[in-house]
Design an enzyme around this catalytic site. Structure first.
Site, PDB file in Angstrom:
ATOM      1  CG  ASP A  11     -34.298  31.599  36.001  1.00  0.00           C
ATOM      2  OD1 ASP A  11     -34.999  30.667  35.565  1.00  0.00           O
ATOM      3  OD2 ASP A  11     -33.611  31.513  37.039  1.00  0.00           O
ATOM      4  CE  LYS A  37     -35.196  32.097  40.274  1.00  0.00           C
ATOM      5  NZ  LYS A  37     -34.884  30.726  40.765  1.00  0.00           N
TER       6      LYS A  37
END
Length: 294
Positions: A140, A15
């Site tokens: 996350d 990401k």
């Protein structure tokens, strides 16, 4: 995902953060965030095989722990504890995502471990239960369960998926050193960060048409002065044609945004000497091709 009788292969993407605002510190020690995260086509490949006893972890490609210090191991323990079963899985990680680089590789591996084990065992756990387990593993990890561009708030676990996303090619450069996330949080002076309301207005006005005007990362205020190599990479990406450039997470990875794939390829070659360099696009789900590595 590719499945067999008792095995499964998944690709866990990285990401990038294209906005990262730190809005406050919580009593539990975590920080409240406002961030825009995008999964991208750089992958770790995880191979799961049932059989034997316990959790057995093998890693190829990069040096990471293969014991309880690895989030994959922790995700496996959490899954088996939740279903009330003794662990019986071997996981082989072919690790391509750089480690400790602000790209979320460990969190992605953990989320895809939860999803893969749930599938191997016939989906005994609901999405809500998987999300709660993911949140316990790390801030996350929940993002990677849905794995789509999102606005994230809270510690990063309150997710608002973005229905549209502008098309870019991302040149991602990873300098050859790590930056401690704990150090970066400890250095940020919250009173110097800009008001969150400014970003909410900008997001509402322009997000789905162009992310470039929104690029900002509060960690840059402490990382760039302390690690001038990161600032050099960011400046170089802009000089070779990036529409915008931003550090991802707490660094040291830097992302350049390109509208033209040929310019992105040229730029990727131009920054090779600054660290590992990749070209990636926004992850669109299963079946996406591998990122190109220069």
């Amino acid at each position: 995902m590719e499945s067999g009788k008792a095995q499964l292969v998944v690709k866990a993407p990285a990401k990038i953060n294209l906005v990262l605002k730190i809005t406050g510190k919580r009593p539990d020690g975590y920080h409240d965030l406002f961030t825009i995260m995008v999964p991208v086509t750089i992958y770790d490949t995880l191979r799961f095989r049932r059989g034997g006893s316990g959790i057995r972890l093998v890693c190829k490609g990069r040096d990471v722990p293969v014991d309880g210090n690895n989030l994959v191991w922790q995700a496996g323990e959490a899954f088996y504890r939740e279903i009330g079963s003794e662990p019986d899985v071997e996981v082989t990680i072919e690790k391509a995502i750089p480690v400790a680089a602000g790209l979320g590789g460990g969190s992605s591996d953990a989320a895809f471990t939860l999803k893969a084990l749930n599938r191997l065992y016939g989906n005994p756990l609901s999405s809500a239960r998987l999300h709660a387990m993911a949140r316990a593993l790390g801030a996350d990890v929940p993002f990677f369960l849905s794995c789509r561009p999102c606005v994230a708030r809270g510690i990063g676990d309150l997710l608002e998926p973005l229905q549209k996303w502008p098309e870019f090619w991302y040149v991602i450069v990873v300098p050859p050193f790590g930056i401690s996330t704990a150090w970066a949080y400890g250095q940020v002076k919250l009173e110097l960060t800009q008001p969150l309301e400014n970003y909410i207005v900008k997001v509402q006005d322009s997000l789905c048409s162009d992310i470039v005007p929104l690029l900002e990362n509060d960690f840059e205020t402490v990382v760039l002065p302390s690690f001038p190599q990161v600032a050099e990479v960011k400046d170089l990406l802009l000089r070779v044609g990036a529409a915008g450039a931003i550090m991802s997470g707490s660094g040291p990875s830097v992302v350049g945004l390109f509208r033209d794939p040929e310019k992105a390829k040229v730029a990727c070659l131009s920054v090779k000497e600054k660290g590992e360099s990749f070209i990636a696009r926004a992850y669109r789900g299963e079946g996406v091709g591998q990122a190109e590595k220069a």
